[in-house]
Design a protein around this motif. Sequence first.
Motif, short mmCIF file in Angstrom:
data_model
loop_
_atom_site.label_atom_id
_atom_site.label_comp_id
_atom_site.label_asym_id
_atom_site.label_seq_id
_atom_site.Cartn_x
_atom_site.Cartn_y
_atom_site.Cartn_z
N ARG A 64 0.82 -1.22 0.00
CA ARG A 64 0.00 0.00 0.00
C ARG A 64 0.85 1.26 0.00
O ARG A 64 0.44 2.28 -0.52
N ARG A 65 2.01 1.19 0.60
CA ARG A 65 2.96 2.30 0.59
C ARG A 65 4.15 1.84 -0.24
O ARG A 65 4.95 1.03 0.19
N THR A 66 4.21 2.38 -1.44
CA THR A 66 5.25 1.94 -2.37
C THR A 66 5.62 3.08 -3.31
O THR A 66 4.93 4.10 -3.35
N GLU A 67 6.68 2.88 -4.05
CA GLU A 67 7.08 3.85 -5.07
C GLU A 67 6.71 3.34 -6.45
O GLU A 67 6.79 2.13 -6.72
N THR B 15 -0.25 13.06 -7.68
CA THR B 15 0.89 12.71 -6.83
C THR B 15 2.02 13.70 -7.03
O THR B 15 2.14 14.32 -8.09
N ASP C 239 0.40 5.95 -1.33
CA ASP C 239 -0.03 5.61 0.02
C ASP C 239 -1.52 5.29 -0.04
O ASP C 239 -2.37 6.17 0.12
N ARG D 166 5.46 8.56 -4.74
CA ARG D 166 5.24 7.74 -3.55
C ARG D 166 3.74 7.54 -3.39
O ARG D 166 2.99 8.52 -3.30
#
Length: 195
Positions: free
Chosen positions: A110-113, A148, A162, A160
Motif C-alpha cells: 500500500r505504501r510503495t514507489e 501525486t 499511500d 510515492r
Amino acid sequence: MTAWGDSGGHAGVVWADSDTSRISLHQGDELLGEDVNERIVMVGNLSPDPKPYRLVLEGSRNLPDRPYSTRTRTVWDFTSATTDPTRLTPLPLVQLDYAVDADLSGRAHRRTELTVTASHLKGAAGAGAIRTATVEVSYDDGATWHRTALRTSEDGWTARLDAPGKARYASLRTTAKDTGGNGVSQTLIRAFGLR
C-alpha cells in the motif's frame, strides 16, 4: 496496436466475448478513420505538410482470472508530415513504462514507489526531449483521482503511493509531453493490485 502489453514485449489479444478494443485517428477535430478489436486504421490522401494528429486507443475486458487493466485509454497527440516512402519512420508517439515492486500475483504494498519512464521509439520523426510528466492515482476504479508529487529519478519520475486500507487496486492516469509538442495521456483502471 494492442490495448494491452508489457515491458517484455508481450501483447494482449482481444477475446470476442469479453474484450473490446477501439482505435481511432483524428486530424484536429476531424475523425479520419477508426476500427475495433485491434485492427489497423488505414487513411490516404493526407496533406504532406506537418499537421497535428491524435491517435486514441481504448480497451476494456472482463475476465475473472485477469483482474488488472480492466479499462485502458491512451491518447497520443503528435505532429506528422510526409516522410521518405522507402523507409518506415516511427511516429513521435510518447511511450510510457511503469515500474512498481509487485509480487507474482501483480499486487504491491500500500505504501510503495511507482516510477514512470517516458520515451520515443528510436528514430521517431519530429520527437523532442521529454520534459514534463504528471501522475494521478485512483483507489476507487477512477471515480476520484489524486495528483501525486513527482521527483525526478534516474529512470524518469517517481511517485510515492499511500493507498487507503480498504483499497484493493491502484488505477493510474499519466501524462507526458516533449519539447516538440508531442504528448500522451494514459488511463489504466486497476493497473495493479494492493496487498
